[in-house]
Design an enzyme around this catalytic site. Structure first.
Site, short mmCIF file in Angstrom:
data_model
loop_
_atom_site.label_atom_id
_atom_site.label_comp_id
_atom_site.label_asym_id
_atom_site.label_seq_id
_atom_site.Cartn_x
_atom_site.Cartn_y
_atom_site.Cartn_z
N SER A 157 -38.40 6.85 0.36
CA SER A 157 -39.76 6.32 0.29
C SER A 157 -39.57 4.88 0.97
CB SER A 157 -40.28 6.31 -0.91
OG SER A 157 -39.71 5.29 -1.87
N ASP A 158 -40.71 4.54 1.59
CA ASP A 158 -40.91 3.02 2.06
C ASP A 158 -41.07 2.43 0.55
OD1 ASP A 158 -41.13 0.58 3.25
OD2 ASP A 158 -42.55 1.40 4.29
N TRP A 159 -40.77 1.15 0.42
CA TRP A 159 -40.94 0.59 -0.85
C TRP A 159 -42.37 0.70 -1.40
CZ3 TRP A 159 -36.64 1.44 0.86
CH2 TRP A 159 -35.44 0.85 0.19
#
Length: 752
Positions: A227-229
């Protein structure tokens, strides 16, 4: 335990593997011999933070080489150069014991307002895919993983963590996914990072169609999806959709949700096993590659590469009267705060702590033998007092008045473009334009050098002799700018995004950034030059444009289809000038008379070709058959339409130097007929068509006198009736029954 084997792990351990241990590290399972691995931001340098972590570039990070961000590096159009930069990034990551570098970003520049455009390559998916794949190959050659991001349709910063990018199938496939597809299929990045946003209403982190059906099923991706953060909205939904690793740590909260879902029968444990196994696979890859590059870092060598890359990234937009290159013994005035305070990278998660930093003013003075005066001209702060503004402007005028040539550095202050928010316009700050006006009154011999992460309007383009687009050039950009200004390096950069005359002309202007959580991609396929060329809109400088200090002549192009269906394009290019240089040869295709909507021309291949003065070289480029395909939503697959394609060999999307034609055999697409099929579709059918045409001819013959009485001469009756569903013919034609229609349809659809 080796590979992706999870058989010896507890349910809780498997769940823990699929989320971060902290901000930058994965979770270890030490008793099973599974260590944590470190990841770090990129993509144009290593941002390994000391201590804790953040994704906004606030915390201190270790010194690393800041190469030109993608907005600049893409202008080289040179995959070999990009791959060398990737190798250097991999070396620095390896020395710092970083297992995965988070980049490259290959999102399309849908609008110049996107605050993160400086991290992205182009408005075109072929440029984005080719250069993105090159960077991945370079990084991973050093035993460090890359992370292809932000998957997908993450084309704005406004409301980026919630907004739904509402995109029709053709532009989604042909524009926004095509670059990702190329990188995955050609370079197999170790990880793909899913985006924050939703796509057609579904979060990217929860979309099985995107993360599993397309990414793995169609493209053959074999790595891990991270995932993106902070991009995970519902982890129990996301994991079976194809999200393998949530970052950063949720402090065990979402791990517990996974465990509870498995025990409640709401989540198949096999799906958790798959995700945990992919994490283990990534850990083993990182372990195998660890230490491939031994320190210490050769700072000088990497700075030299950064300078080379920056010089290759500069685009000479205009050079009237040959004012460039500058004479080293001339009397120069360098004006503009950017000359002294380098704007070399964008703000946010990609901010690098450079190993050193070159200012353009220092670079100019180092190469010049004549007098070089300097005046800041303007301040870079948001609120410069009026008296200070006036004083700075007058100093600029005085310096310009006494010089042979004034080199004026203009650009966007860092506060105007950043990750996390979008730009409000494309105009340069008014105080900078006022300084330029004053300088021009004092001395018309002006060279404008721009520092910006995305395109800016150029209302002065017809009033200055020369314009140099300097983008954001990384830590060595100052020296590289001097190299180009004085002619030590020939400018060979070409635009990978169109420079419009005004914001209102841009493709997404009326549908950006959306409202109420949705942004409609109403321009469809017509992004960037596809839009301007289809509408024949005047632009400041077209896609692919860039000048040189030498000149190039193109010979006649030829095109032929090879055994595998790809098109081989050949053209001779001659350097007709007095200097060595590099030409970017671009190949565009078009299909006149196509049965589907298409742009006027589309880039399909390119090559950066070095040529010594007087040298002629045959350039061979390959247009892949797959890149000629359009997405046919009727059959939900790629289709190559048959026909006589025009192949344009060009120096920009609007500078066609030579053309050829090639006949392409199309893919067979025969749609089954139904009662809802139009008469035109039925008449085009190879089986039903002749039957219907004969019946219509007989019917028209009996109605000839009547038709002549009610229709003007020459009206095509078949065309008039072409859009009528065949099932409704029974209401319009005596003697035609539903059973007859059904029989015709059955005959047409019967296996041959």
């Amino acid at each position: 335990m080796t590979g992706g084997d999870v058989s010896g792990l507890t349910l809780e351990e498997k769940a823990s593997l699929t989320s971060g241990g902290d901000f930058w590290n994965t979770t270890p399972v030490e008793r099973a011999g599974i260590p944590s691995i470190r990841v770090a931001d990129g993509p144009h340098g290593l941002r390994k933070q000391r201590g804790g972590g953040d994704h906004l570039g606030i915390g201190e990070s270790v010194p690393a080489t800041c190469f030109p961000p993608a907005a600049g590096l893409s202008s080289s159009w040179d995959a070999e150069l990009v791959e060398r930069v990737g190798r250097a990034l991999g070396v620095e990551a390896s020395i710092e014991q970083v297992g995965v570098l988070l980049g490259p970003g290959v999102n399309i520049k849908r609008s110049p307002l996107c605050g993160r455009n400086f991290e992205y390559w182009s408005e075109d998916p072929v440029v984005s895919g080719v250069l993105g794949a090159a960077l991945v190959r370079g990084i991973q050659s050093q035993g460090v993983g890359a992370s292809l991001k932000h998957f997908a349709a993450n084309n704005q910063e406004h409301d980026r963590m919630r907004v739904s990018a509402d995109v029709d199938p053709r532009p989604l496939r042909e524009i926004y996914l095509r670059g990702f597809q190329r990188v995955v299929e050609e370079a197999q990045p170790w990880t793909v990072m899913c985006a924050y946003n939703r796509i057609n209403g579904v979060y990217a982190s929860e979309d099985p169609w995107l993360l599993t059906d397309v990414l793995r099923g169609e493209w053959g991706f074999a790595g891990l999806v991270v995932s993106d953060w902070g991009a995970v909205d519902d982890r129990v939904t996301g994991l079976p959709a194809g999200l393998d690793l949530e970052m950063p740590s949720s402090q065990g909260r979402t791990d517990a949700q996974l465990v509870a879902a498995v025990r409640a029968g709401e989540l198949d444990e096999e799906r958790l096993d798959i995700a945990a196994g992919r994490v283990i696979d990534l850990v083993r890859k990182v372990q195998a590659g660890a230490g491939r590059a031994a320190g210490p870092l050769d700072v000088d060598a990497h700075h030299a590469l950064a300078r080379e890359a920056a010089g290759r990234s500069i685009v000479l937009l205009k050079n009237e009267g040959g004012i460039l290159p500058l004479a080293k013994d001339g009397k120069l005035a360098v004006i503009g705060a950017f000359a002294e305070q380098a704007r070399y990278q964008g703000a946010g998660s990609s901010m690098i702590s450079p190993t050193r930093l070159d200012a353009a003013l220092d670079g100019i003075r180092a190469l010049a033998t004549g007098e070089v005066a300097y005046a800041a001209g303007f301040g870079l702060g948001a609120d410069v007092p009026a008296d200070e503004t006036a004083r700075l402007r007058q100093e600029a005028v005085d310096a310009a008045s006494a010089a042979d040539v004034a080199v004026v550095f203009l650009g966007l202050p860092a506060r105007l473009e950043s990750e996390g928010y979008d730009r409000e316009g494309i105009d340069l700050p008014q105080e900078q334009l006022a300084v330029l006006d004053a300088v021009l009154e004092a001395n018309p011999n002006v060279v404008v050098v721009l520092s910006n992460g995305s395109v800016v309007a150029l209302p002065f383009a017809d009033r200055v002799p020369a314009i140099v687009e300097g983008w954001l050039l990384g830590q060595a950009g100052g020296g590289a700018t001097a190299d180009v200004l004085f002619g030590d390096v020939d400018p060979s950069g070409r635009l990978t995004e169109t420079i419009p005359l005004r914001l209102a002309d841009t493709p997404a202007h009326l549908d950006y950034p959306g409202e109420f959580g949705h942004v409609r991609y109403a321009e469809g396929l017509f992004v960037g030059y596809r839009w301007y060329d289809a509408r024949d809109l005047e632009v400041a400088y077209p896609f692919g444009h860039g000048l040189s200090y030498t000149t190039f002549r193109y010979g006649g192009a030829t095109a032929m289809v090879g055994p595998g269906g790809d098109v081989e394009v050949r053209v001779t290019v001659t350097n007709t000038g007095p200097r060595d240089g590099r030409e970017v040869v671009q190949v565009y295709t078009a299909l006149p008379g196509s049965g589907v909507q298409r742009p006027a021309r589309e880039l399909k291949a390119f090559a950066a070709v070095p040529l010594a003065a007087g040298e002629t070289r045959e350039v061979v480029l390959t247009v892949r058959r797959s890149d000629l395909a359009y997405w046919d939503r009727r059959v939900d697959r790629w289709i190559v339409e048959g026909g006589l394609y025009r192949i344009d060999v060009a120096a920009s999307s609007r500078d066609i130097r030579s053309s050829a034609s090639v006949d392409i055999e199309g893919d067979d697409v025969t749609m089954p007929l139904t009662r809802d099929s139009s008469l035109a579709e039925v008449m085009a059918h190879p089986v039903a068509g002749p039957v219907v045409k004969a019946a219509m001819a007989q019917m028209m013959g009996g109605m000839e006198d009547h038709l002549q009485a009610i229709l003007p001469e020459g009206v095509p009756v078949e065309k008039m009736m072409g859009s009528m569903p065949i099932g409704r013919v029974t209401m319009m034609a005596d003697g035609v029954t539903p059973e007859m229609i059904d029989g015709l349809i059955a005959m047409a659809n019967a296996p041959s």
